[in-house]
Design a protein around this motif. Structure first.
Motif, PDB file in Angstrom:
ATOM      1  N   GLN A   1       0.829  -1.204   0.000  1.00  0.00           N
ATOM      2  CA  GLN A   1       0.000   0.000   0.000  1.00  0.00           C
ATOM      3  C   GLN A   1       0.865   1.257   0.000  1.00  0.00           C
ATOM      4  OE1 GLN A   1      -3.029   0.122   3.015  1.00  0.00           O
ATOM      5  NE2 GLN A   1      -3.223  -2.105   3.085  1.00  0.00           N
TER       6      GLN A   1
ATOM      7  N   TYR B   1       0.595   5.434   1.091  1.00  0.00           N
ATOM      8  CA  TYR B   1      -0.149   6.443   1.832  1.00  0.00           C
ATOM      9  C   TYR B   1       0.531   7.798   1.630  1.00  0.00           C
ATOM     10  CZ  TYR B   1      -2.690   2.833   4.447  1.00  0.00           C
ATOM     11  OH  TYR B   1      -3.497   1.783   4.799  1.00  0.00           O
TER      12      TYR B   1
ATOM     13  N   GLN C   1       1.080  11.512   3.655  1.00  0.00           N
ATOM     14  CA  GLN C   1       0.971  12.162   4.956  1.00  0.00           C
ATOM     15  C   GLN C   1       1.399  13.613   4.845  1.00  0.00           C
ATOM     16  OE1 GLN C   1       3.252  10.484   8.245  1.00  0.00           O
ATOM     17  NE2 GLN C   1       1.776  11.285   9.729  1.00  0.00           N
TER      18      GLN C   1
ATOM     19  N   PRO D   1      -1.740   9.648   8.149  1.00  0.00           N
ATOM     20  CA  PRO D   1      -1.615   9.177   6.763  1.00  0.00           C
ATOM     21  C   PRO D   1      -2.980   8.958   6.117  1.00  0.00           C
ATOM     22  CG  PRO D   1      -0.183   7.944   8.245  1.00  0.00           C
ATOM     23  CD  PRO D   1      -1.098   8.751   9.105  1.00  0.00           C
TER      24      PRO D   1
ATOM     25  N   LEU E   1       4.361   7.281   2.114  1.00  0.00           N
ATOM     26  CA  LEU E   1       4.740   6.095   2.868  1.00  0.00           C
ATOM     27  C   LEU E   1       4.309   4.836   2.129  1.00  0.00           C
ATOM     28  CD1 LEU E   1       3.202   7.237   6.285  1.00  0.00           C
ATOM     29  CD2 LEU E   1       5.562   7.566   5.553  1.00  0.00           C
TER      30      LEU E   1
ATOM     31  N   LYS F   1      -1.988  -6.117   9.647  1.00  0.00           N
ATOM     32  CA  LYS F   1      -1.086  -5.377  10.524  1.00  0.00           C
ATOM     33  C   LYS F   1       0.042  -4.851   9.647  1.00  0.00           C
ATOM     34  CE  LYS F   1      -0.188  -8.756  13.340  1.00  0.00           C
ATOM     35  NZ  LYS F   1      -0.988  -9.837  12.732  1.00  0.00           N
ATOM     36  N   LEU F   2       0.017  -3.569   9.398  1.00  0.00           N
ATOM     37  CA  LEU F   2       0.943  -2.989   8.438  1.00  0.00           C
ATOM     38  C   LEU F   2       2.283  -2.642   9.056  1.00  0.00           C
ATOM     39  CD1 LEU F   2      -1.451  -0.607   6.481  1.00  0.00           C
ATOM     40  CD2 LEU F   2      -0.646  -2.874   5.804  1.00  0.00           C
TER      41      LEU F   2
ATOM     42  N   PHE G   1       5.336  -0.077   8.092  1.00  0.00           N
ATOM     43  CA  PHE G   1       5.529   1.089   7.234  1.00  0.00           C
ATOM     44  C   PHE G   1       7.003   1.372   7.003  1.00  0.00           C
ATOM     45  CE2 PHE G   1       1.444   3.214   6.684  1.00  0.00           C
ATOM     46  CZ  PHE G   1       0.650   2.518   7.588  1.00  0.00           C
ATOM     47  N   GLY G   2       7.301   1.909   5.804  1.00  0.00           N
ATOM     48  CA  GLY G   2       8.594   2.512   5.586  1.00  0.00           C
ATOM     49  C   GLY G   2       8.628   3.873   6.268  1.00  0.00           C
ATOM     50  N   THR G   3       9.812   4.480   6.299  1.00  0.00           N
ATOM     51  CA  THR G   3       9.957   5.770   6.977  1.00  0.00           C
ATOM     52  C   THR G   3       9.453   6.929   6.135  1.00  0.00           C
ATOM     53  OG1 THR G   3      12.228   5.879   6.201  1.00  0.00           O
ATOM     54  CG2 THR G   3      11.874   5.037   8.418  1.00  0.00           C
TER      55      THR G   3
END
Lengths: 112, 118
Positions: A34, A36, A38, A44, A89, A99-100, A102-104
């Motif tokens: 996915q 997102y 932000q 996000p 993101l 339950k995701l 995430f990258g930074t």
């Protein structure tokens, strides 16, 4: 452990150009990925989801590719606008149950 | 915006004090999550819930507990706050089986709570 890498350096581009952001991951074969957006001081917002059997997904000016061999997703914004300036993101469901992880994120700045 | 509110939006507290953050949703989504976001680490999952009284630990659960007695509310408690828990906390919701391409696993996020522990 699962690692998701996004370019930590801000990406600065001119209005009208195509922005390309990269998401690389290791040690997993996710069923989907996915993206997102932000904005500062906000939560996000979901943009696109691409499944493992899809090579490409488009939504208006957005395009996402997913290469499960390279373990990489590319996120493109065509005809970029200053309003596209934000942090983007990528996220993977690495253990099931939505339950995701995430990258930074990569900060995009579109300049006039 | 999805109907998700977080309270308080800002809080400053001292080390050792208990803190409870509230997430309230009006979407009737089954799944709820608490994340923290810190520079250089991105969003990290603290706890999640698949339904009333059904909760489990995420990646960074030490020092945190949660409760969900109603579908619409998910509480995050710091029993004894520490400076390392200074962060921005986001609540998110999702619901499997929603109609529409891409919405099956989409998460909707709240506006966040900025917590400072002195």
């Amino acid at each position: 452990s699962q690692k998701i890498e996004q370019n930590s350096e801000a990406l600065n581009i001119q209005e009208g150009k195509t922005a390309t952001l990269t998401c690389n991951y290791t040690n997993y074969s996710p069923a989907y990925l996915q993206w997102y957006r932000q904005d500062p001081g906000r939560g996000p917002v979901f943009l696109l989801l691409i499944r493992e059997n899809e090579k490409e997904k488009r939504k208006e000016r957005l395009k996402v590719t997913f290469d499960t061999t390279l373990k990489q997703s590319l996120f493109h914004i065509t005809a970029s606008q200053p309003a596209d300036s934000a942090t983007y993101l990528c996220a993977l469901d690495v253990s099931g149950g939505n339950k995701l992880t995430f990258g930074t994120g990569t900060q995009l700045k579109v300049e006039l | 915006d999805a109907g998700i509110t977080q309270s308080p939006r800002h809080k400053v507290t001292e080390t050792g004090t208990p803190v409870t953050l509230r997430c309230h949703q009006t979407e009737n989504h089954r799944y709820m999550y608490w994340y923290r976001q810190d520079p250089g680490h991105g969003l990290r999952l603290i706890h999640y819930s698949y339904g009333v009284k059904d909760t489990d630990k995420g990646e960074v659960s030490d020092g945190y507990s949660v409760s969900r007695s109603k579908t619409e509310d998910f509480l995050l408690t710091l029993e004894s706050a520490t400076s390392s828990q200074t962060s921005v906390y986001f609540c998110a919701i999702s619901d499997p089986g929603l109609a529409g391409e891409g919405s099956y696993n989409e998460q909707f996020f709240g506006p966040g709570t900025r917590l400072t522990v002195l």
